[in-house]
Write an enzyme that holds these catalytic residues in place. Structure first.
Site, mmCIF file in Angstrom:
data_model
loop_
_atom_site.group_PDB
_atom_site.id
_atom_site.type_symbol
_atom_site.label_atom_id
_atom_site.label_comp_id
_atom_site.label_asym_id
_atom_site.label_seq_id
_atom_site.Cartn_x
_atom_site.Cartn_y
_atom_site.Cartn_z
ATOM 1 N N TYR A 158 -14.570 -4.048 7.950
ATOM 2 C CA TYR A 158 -13.285 -3.410 8.224
ATOM 3 C C TYR A 158 -12.897 -3.596 9.688
ATOM 4 O O TYR A 158 -11.771 -4.026 10.001
ATOM 5 C CB TYR A 158 -13.361 -1.921 7.882
ATOM 6 C CG TYR A 158 -12.096 -1.153 8.196
ATOM 7 C CD1 TYR A 158 -11.013 -1.180 7.326
ATOM 8 C CD2 TYR A 158 -11.985 -0.390 9.361
ATOM 9 C CE1 TYR A 158 -9.849 -0.472 7.604
ATOM 10 C CE2 TYR A 158 -10.834 0.311 9.653
ATOM 11 C CZ TYR A 158 -9.766 0.272 8.770
ATOM 12 O OH TYR A 158 -8.615 0.964 9.051
ATOM 13 N N GLY A 186 0.819 -1.212 0.000
ATOM 14 C CA GLY A 186 0.000 0.000 0.000
ATOM 15 C C GLY A 186 0.847 1.254 0.000
ATOM 16 O O GLY A 186 0.478 2.283 0.558
#
Length: 260
Positions: free
Chosen positions: A155, A12
């Site tokens: 999440y 990321g």
């Protein structure tokens, strides 16, 4: 330049936190492997940081693809034999009610947020063990691991799970001298794919006891500490770097009246 002789993989890396982590470690001498699904974005990060193209590794990785992740691992093996540091930073934050979300959305959240860190931690650890490197693995979590948010249950659940997984890896890798820890960064405007309104940001900042958003050196500095010799006796730890946001509900006091 405390990381001058260290090699480091960041997933990321084209995101806001990934870019901050890359900047922090590059400034301290680390040799970087930047991973993200977007190669053009990785190239921009490398250019912005003026990284040496002869030593910097870039890899376009699809974290829901075993073949892509194993190709990243093999790329690192061929170039470095093994990394010194792995930071599983990539993550997906979605806004779906449980009754409305598609199973494919659920699978992608858990694929990127949980399965990918498992696969990469396992495979990179194998490289470290082969090369007898006492490396460090950092998994990026969130205060959402301990506080459920409506419409972001996948999440929150994935972040709770990654913290438990990290402790499991810490136990199993300890006898190899590999340390595994977790950092929970704080709120940073722009850290989500969706654009945040000014009102939303202002409301979030009011709920942070220390009164500001996360900055470029906050989480990155915590990661650097956990990867350094100063933290040689720390493994399986979870470090919140969020200005106190995850402590509990907070209401900022009103300014005192000066009278008249």
């Amino acid at each position: 330049m405390e990381f001058q002789d260290k090699t480091m993989v960041i997933t990321g890396a084209a995101g806001i936190f990934g870019g901050w982590i890359a900047r922090y470690f590059a400034a301290r001498g680390a040799t970087l492997c930047l991973s993200d699904i977007r190669m053009e974005a990785l190239e921009k990060v490398a250019a912005d940081l003026a990284l040496d193209p002869k030593t910097t590794l870039l890899h376009a990785t699809e974290l829901t693809s075993d073949a892509s992740m194993l190709d990243l691992v093999d790329h690192v093996r061929r170039e470095w034999k093994a990394p010194d540091i792995l930071v599983n930073n990539a993550g997906i934050y979605t806004r779906f009610g449980l009754l409305d979300m598609d199973l494919s959305d659920w699978d992608r959240v858990f694929g990127v947020n949980l399965r990918a860190p498992f696969v990469l931690s396992r495979e990179m650890a194998k490289l470290m063990i082969t090369e007898k490197k006492q490396g460090s693995i950092i998994n990026i979590s969130s205060g959402a691991a301990r506080k459920m948010n409506q419409n972001s249950v996948p999440y929150c659940t994935s972040k709770t799970a990654i913290e438990r997984l990290s402790k499991g890896f810490a136990m199993e890798l300890a006898h190899h001298g590999i340390r595994v820890n977790v950092v929970e960064p704080g709120f940073a405007p722009g850290s989500e794919v969706s654009e945040l309104s000014d009102d939303y940001v202002a409301n979030m900042l009011k709920n942070i006891p220390l009164g500001r958003a996360s900055g470029p050196d906050d989480a990155a500095g915590a990661i650097a500490y956990l990867c350094s010799d100063k933290a040689a006796f720390i493994t399986g730890a979870v470090l919140s770097v969020d200005g106190g946001n995850s402590i509990g509900n907070y209401k900022r006091p009103e300014p005192a009246s000066t009278g008249g």
